[in-house]
Enzyme design. Structure first.
Site, PDB file in Angstrom:
ATOM      1  N   HIS A 173      16.438  27.564 -27.605  1.00 27.56           N
ATOM      2  CA  HIS A 173      15.804  26.388 -27.015  1.00 27.56           C
ATOM      3  C   HIS A 173      14.317  26.427 -27.271  1.00 27.56           C
ATOM      4  O   HIS A 173      13.761  27.496 -27.506  1.00 27.56           O
ATOM      5  CB  HIS A 173      16.067  26.359 -25.514  1.00 27.56           C
ATOM      6  N   THR A 174      13.720  25.257 -27.214  1.00 29.84           N
ATOM      7  CA  THR A 174      12.272  25.199 -27.392  1.00 29.84           C
ATOM      8  C   THR A 174      11.578  26.006 -26.304  1.00 29.84           C
ATOM      9  O   THR A 174      11.796  25.781 -25.123  1.00 29.84           O
ATOM     10  CB  THR A 174      11.789  23.742 -27.305  1.00 29.84           C
ATOM     11  N   GLN A 175      10.786  26.961 -26.704  1.00 23.75           N
ATOM     12  CA  GLN A 175      10.019  27.725 -25.716  1.00 23.75           C
ATOM     13  C   GLN A 175       8.543  27.346 -25.743  1.00 23.75           C
ATOM     14  O   GLN A 175       7.805  27.696 -24.845  1.00 23.75           O
ATOM     15  CB  GLN A 175      10.172  29.225 -25.985  1.00 23.75           C
TER      16      GLN A 175
END
Lengths: 263, 261, 256
Positions: free
Chosen positions: A32-34
């Site tokens: 996931h986008t962090q």
């Protein structure tokens, strides 16, 4: 036979050789986008007596690199709403597709009239649910969005939603650096809802342009090319290739403590 | 891998493990799903009324998001304006969780009325709220909730919660940013803590004053004093004071200005 | 003896192109007591005749408020209607929650229409044995929709479904031109008169057996029952005696 039920019916290494299980793991763990990658900076918006003015510059940065200089961060949704996106540009484009689908679906089910169109508050509520759902799944859309338009009660509407799903509404709003640099300028003009009724379109446009200028002076990830939109009951005027005017860099002379000028 | 489970009597290996040999790498998360939106709430119940209050400021760090974001919500009324609602929920902490919690509770109370043909009692609603919070205990709603209403005997009812659903019926409760400033004031002024009957004795023999339910007007004054004081000492509290006064006749909402600095 | 081979399930066509189970479901609607709906430019009214199985029992619910802006009237299997109304309630709350919008009546009607249609195309299901009138106000103004077990939905100016509803529809057709301009009270009168025309000779509209539902522009949908409707019944049928006197000779003439 042995005591490992997992082994029953399986080929034995001593007879068939080592079993190559590497192919079993096909996918990596979902990622996931962090953190955001290509980003847009501030969006500023202010309400006036008949509508809302919203603006954002046309820059998409890759870290400190000014990567794309003609990215339009204001998006028109039907004839009553404009969205301003700060934060990750790819997530903005995803949301843009999502909203386009919604618009198509809406037009398909009741095409003929304006009355049942989704208005600004409908759209803001919908977006807030999308954003909150994604943060709850630990897969956030890395944006801070301003929703500007006309509400279902035919009043000017301005509200914000961020990557955590936090929502709030105010006579003037700004994301990112704008919250620090532009908000004080706009709040001077419209401290409360009462003051909005005394503000003309020209006043609102002027203060927004002034804010864009201040942001360009002080925000390193900003640009002098910007988009500005005015939303009122009459419709949406959107200009996407504006240039900042009447800049004065005289104040720069008096700045001390940077570069060669030490004191 | 082969030979891992070779027992003492046989030399036979398998190509899999019975259990993971080591814990998987800890995942690095730079995304933190919570924030604190500041503000404070407070509730006091009386003999035949309950008063709920909260400031209307919303903050992110040192910035003010907005000067008017209500923390008090009517629960289970008719339609979008919650007409005729008799229960009030206040939430302070992470505003997005607060909104989600409010909407979930409101939906359930509305469905209860639709399915049973009568409004939910405050005690039932209070227990339901506890369960909603507890159901998400491993990823909690990051809020301190206070629920107010009038109970089946006509008395003021007030319930306070922690983020994972522990709850208790109380006379008064302050929550949020300035709770540590307001709660001791309430202990003293509502429950008469450290009040003694003069001349009733020396030291431990001093007789404490017994707390009696306060009249509505006194409580309204207390609430206003609590908030004007909190505004002076806490930067996340201010802008506006939203008050809801619950009686047998319904809910009356008041909005008073607080300092905006 | 003749045996129909094409009504063993609800999804098989007969060679004549009919789905018998659907038609039987429509018969179930005709067994239900009559409900009437009329819409004007500003208001929409539902009127329903409630039935009680016996003197000792309570009356069956005929009008169900769903959301603050609309409600339904049912004719047919009440239990099927409850399933549909629960679904509508959930959809309506979801619309308020996700879009901050009162669900448009055309949309909710279409959704139950789609649900009902599924029952006529998937094996092992049966059609809903209930017809509905969906009445309320949305962003586009007042609306009246009719729903049938087949999944057919239509927007109506006026409609009547249920037992002997042909009589009500005859009344509605005769007075069709007046509805659009009618105010709230006039609309209620028309609805009650239409309802009365469907009653069998020995029956009367009373405060016990009549339900009225009203929504209007700026007026939430509300169900009126019991004492609340007595004045409407009185004013609508006050000169009933006169009507009958003048009406009787006319019908006599027509008959002869």
């Amino acid at each position: 036979m042995n005591h490992f039920p997992q082994a029953w019916g399986r080929p034995r290494d001593d007879i068939y050789g080592h079993y190559n299980s590497s192919y079993l793991q096909t996918a990596n763990p979902t990622q996931h986008t962090q953190s955001p990658v290509v980003t847009g900076t501030s969006v500023v918006a202010i309400k006036y007596k008949d509508g809302v003015v919203i603006a954002a510059d046309n820059l998409a940065s890759y870290g400190s690199l000014a990567r794309f200089t003609d990215v339009k961060r204001l998006r028109k949704f039907n004839s009553s709403t404009v969205l301003g996106f700060g934060g990750d540009v790819s997530d903005m484009q995803y949301l843009d597709r999502l909203l386009n689908d919604l618009d198509v679906k809406e037009n398909y089910s009741h095409a003929d009239d304006e009355a049942s169109q989704l208005s600004a508050n409908n759209l803001h509520t919908y977006l807030s649910k999308v954003m909150y759902k994604r943060r709850t799944d630990f897969n956030p859309l890395w944006n801070h969005i301003l929703v500007a338009g006309i509400s279902s009660e035919s009043e000017p509407f301005l509200a914000s939603v961020d990557l955590l799903g936090t929502t709030f509404s105010s006579p003037s709003l700004a994301t990112g650096y704008g919250a620090h640099l532009a908000q004080p300028i706009m709040r001077k003009l419209v401290p409360d809802e009462e003051a909005v009724k005394g503000i003309s379109k020209e006043q609102a446009v002027d203060v927004v342009k002034e804010c864009m200028k201040v942001l360009f002076y002080r925000d390193a990830r900003s640009m002098d090319g910007y988009s500005i939109a005015v939303i009122s009951k009459e419709g949406i005027e959107i200009k996407e290739n504006e240039k900042l005017e009447n800049q004065s860099w005289q104040f720069a002379e008096r700045i001390r403590g940077y570069g060669t000028q030490v004191n | 891998m082969a030979g891992m489970f070779a027992g003492p009597q046989e030399m036979m290996g398998y190509s899999f493990n019975t259990a993971p040999t080591s814990a998987s790498e800890p995942r690095q998360h730079s995304f933190y799903p919570y924030t604190d939106n500041g503000g404070s709430t407070l509730g006091i119940s009386g003999a035949d009324f309950t008063i709920m209050a909260g400031d209307t400021r919303s903050t992110s760090g040192y910035s003010i998001n907005s000067r008017h974001v209500p923390k008090l919500f009517l629960i289970g009324g008719e339609g979008p304006k919650n007409k005729g609602a008799r229960i009030v929920l206040s939430v302070v902490g992470f505003a997005a969780d607060g909104d989600a919690l409010k909407e979930k509770l409101d939906k359930e109370v509305k469905m209860y009325k639709y399915q049973h043909g009568k409004p939910m009692t405050v005690s039932a609603c209070a227990q339901r709220l506890s369960h909603i919070l507890y159901n998400k205990r491993f990823f909690p709603y990051y809020v301190h909730a206070i629920l107010g209403g009038i109970d089946e005997e006509g008395k003021g009812a007030l319930y306070s919660y922690d983020p994972v659903g522990s709850y208790e019926r109380e006379q008064c409760r302050a929550a949020g940013a300035a709770s540590s400033l307001i709660m001791p004031f309430l202990d003293n002024q509502v429950n008469f803590k450290n009040h003694h009957i003069p001349g009733s004795g020396e030291g431990h023999d001093l007789k404490p004053v017994v707390a009696t339910p306060l009249p509505k007007e006194t409580v309204i004054e207390l609430v206003r004093d609590a908030f004007t004081s909190a505004v002076e000492r806490h930067i996340e509290v201010g802008d506006g004071l939203q008050m809801m006064i619950l009686t047998k006749d319904g809910v009356e909402e008041q909005l008073l200005p607080l300092k905006k600095d | 003896m003749f045996r129909n081979n094409y009504d063993n399930d609800a999804i098989t066509f007969s060679p004549q192109g009919r789905i018998f189970q659907v038609e039987y479901a429509q018969e179930a609607v005709k067994q239900g007591s009559v409900v009437v709906g009329i819409v004007s430019k500003t208001h929409v009214v539902l009127a329903a005749l409630k039935r009680n199985a016996e003197e000792l029992s309570s009356y069956q619910k005929k009008i169900i408020p769903i959301d603050s802006h609309y409600g339904i009237a049912l004719a047919g299997l009440a239990s099927d209607a409850r399933v549909l109304s629960n679904f509508m309630k959930q959809q309506s709350l979801a619309s308020r929650l996700n879009y901050d919008r009162a669900i448009p009546l055309a949309e909710i009607t279409q959704r139950i229409g789609d649900r009902a249609q599924k029952n006529t195309q998937e094996y092992g299901k049966r059609p809903y044995g209930v017809g509905l009138l969906i009445a309320g106000v949305d962003a586009r103004g007042p609306h009246l929709f009719e729903f049938q077990p087949s999944g057919v939905t239509q927007e109506m100016i006026a409609s009547g479904i249920g037992a002997r509803s042909q009589m009500a529809r005859t009344y509605l057709e005769r007075n069709l031109d007046q509805f659009e301009g009618s105010g709230r009270e006039e609309l209620v009168k028309h609805a009650l008169r239409a309802l009365k025309d469907s009653l069998s000779q020995d029956k009367e509209l009373t405060v016990d057996n009549t339900s009225i539902g009203i929504a209007g522009v700026g007026e939430d949908f509300k169900l009126y029952e019991g004492a609340e409707i007595s004045s409407w019944l009185e004013t609508t049928f006050e000169n009933k005696a006169d009507d009958e006197e003048t009406a009787a000779p006319e019908t006599m003439e027509v008959d002869s």
